[in-house]
Write an enzyme that holds these catalytic residues in place. Sequence first.
Site, PDB file in Angstrom:
ATOM      1  N   ASP A  60       0.804  -1.224   0.000  1.00 45.93           N
ATOM      2  CA  ASP A  60       0.000   0.000   0.000  1.00 45.93           C
ATOM      3  C   ASP A  60       0.835   1.272   0.000  1.00 45.93           C
ATOM      4  O   ASP A  60       0.277   2.368   0.119  1.00 45.93           O
ATOM      5  CB  ASP A  60      -0.917   0.009   1.225  1.00 45.93           C
ATOM      6  N   GLU A  65      -0.137   9.547   0.923  1.00 46.49           N
ATOM      7  CA  GLU A  65      -0.815  10.527   1.768  1.00 46.49           C
ATOM      8  C   GLU A  65      -1.028  10.027   3.194  1.00 46.49           C
ATOM      9  O   GLU A  65      -1.066  10.822   4.144  1.00 46.49           O
ATOM     10  CB  GLU A  65      -2.171  10.891   1.158  1.00 46.49           C
ATOM     11  N   ASP A  66      -1.146   8.723   3.351  1.00 46.99           N
ATOM     12  CA  ASP A  66      -1.441   8.180   4.676  1.00 46.99           C
ATOM     13  C   ASP A  66      -0.275   8.291   5.642  1.00 46.99           C
ATOM     14  O   ASP A  66      -0.448   8.071   6.843  1.00 46.99           O
ATOM     15  CB  ASP A  66      -1.881   6.720   4.566  1.00 46.99           C
ATOM     16  N   ARG A  85       1.416  -1.365   7.577  1.00 50.01           N
ATOM     17  CA  ARG A  85       1.737  -0.120   6.900  1.00 50.01           C
ATOM     18  C   ARG A  85       2.684   0.779   7.708  1.00 50.01           C
ATOM     19  O   ARG A  85       3.168   1.790   7.187  1.00 50.01           O
ATOM     20  CB  ARG A  85       0.456   0.653   6.561  1.00 50.01           C
ATOM     21  N   ARG A 131      -9.030   3.229  11.051  1.00 52.20           N
ATOM     22  CA  ARG A 131      -7.579   3.429  11.004  1.00 52.20           C
ATOM     23  C   ARG A 131      -7.062   4.502  11.962  1.00 52.20           C
ATOM     24  O   ARG A 131      -5.891   4.494  12.325  1.00 52.20           O
ATOM     25  CB  ARG A 131      -7.158   3.787   9.567  1.00 52.20           C
ATOM     26  N   HIS A 161     -11.377   5.734   4.829  1.00 54.59           N
ATOM     27  CA  HIS A 161     -10.855   6.973   5.404  1.00 54.59           C
ATOM     28  C   HIS A 161     -11.883   8.085   5.236  1.00 54.59           C
ATOM     29  O   HIS A 161     -12.754   8.021   4.362  1.00 54.59           O
ATOM     30  CB  HIS A 161      -9.568   7.399   4.686  1.00 54.59           C
ATOM     31  N   CYS A 246      -5.014  10.296  -2.241  1.00 52.81           N
ATOM     32  CA  CYS A 246      -4.057   9.503  -1.458  1.00 52.81           C
ATOM     33  C   CYS A 246      -2.791   9.141  -2.221  1.00 52.81           C
ATOM     34  O   CYS A 246      -1.853   8.596  -1.643  1.00 52.81           O
ATOM     35  CB  CYS A 246      -4.721   8.248  -0.898  1.00 52.81           C
TER      36      CYS A 246
END
Length: 253
Positions: A60, A65-66, A85, A131, A161, A246
């Site tokens: 991922d 962006e995460d 992640r 998350r 999200h 993202c």
Amino acid sequence: MTVALVRRPGPALARGIVTHQERVPVDVALAQRQWEDYAQTLESQGWDLVEVPPADDCPDAVFVEDTVVMYRNVGVIARPGADERKPEILDTEKVLESLGCSLNRIHAPGTLDGGDVLKVGDTVYVGRGGRTNAQGVAQLRAILQPLGATVITVPVQKVLHLKSAVTALPDGSVIGHLPLVDDTAVFERFRPVPEESGAHVVLLGDGKLLMAADAPQSAELFTQLGYDPVTVDISEFQKLEGCVTCLSVRLRA
């Protein structure tokens, strides 16, 4: 400064996490071409690209962006809610340090994904759901409030999200596809859009909106509102609950 951080998709992309939709096969070669088109589109709109090194062991990682929340020149290094992640943040942190950004971090037991954070002026909406947890929201609030931000918690249950459900137009109105928005009343101004992916826009500047190519009705709505949609095909990333927001982190100063 108009810099966009991006990260190339790796060979393991098809094994990315899927939580709110059925898994379907991902064409990795097509995804790589779509990523190239996405990156070239940002460049064509005046953005300077900075690549975070690939993380081929993290399927991922392309959803860069995460890994961080930017507010002005301050970066808040995320602590992803999915354990697999968490290694993704290391190289993002190094790149931001090299760019001279002031950095803060979310610490355990807090979790926070950058995709759960929507900035509308000095209002920062943070999705609390699968998350991002309450401790993560509290830590982000403690970092950003002294900088002048108002942090508002938003429930997220229907999508991965917050920014899977809503983003915002340049006039500050929040846009979303009603079936996927948990609570529209939390937003000062809300405008529904007719398609799921029409809810996802990246503000490119000068009224231009980067958005997915599969939302023509929403693109027409934005045109009627005086904006200029710029479309890209990101079908393979949508299979992994990804969207246009993202795939990059935008730094403005």
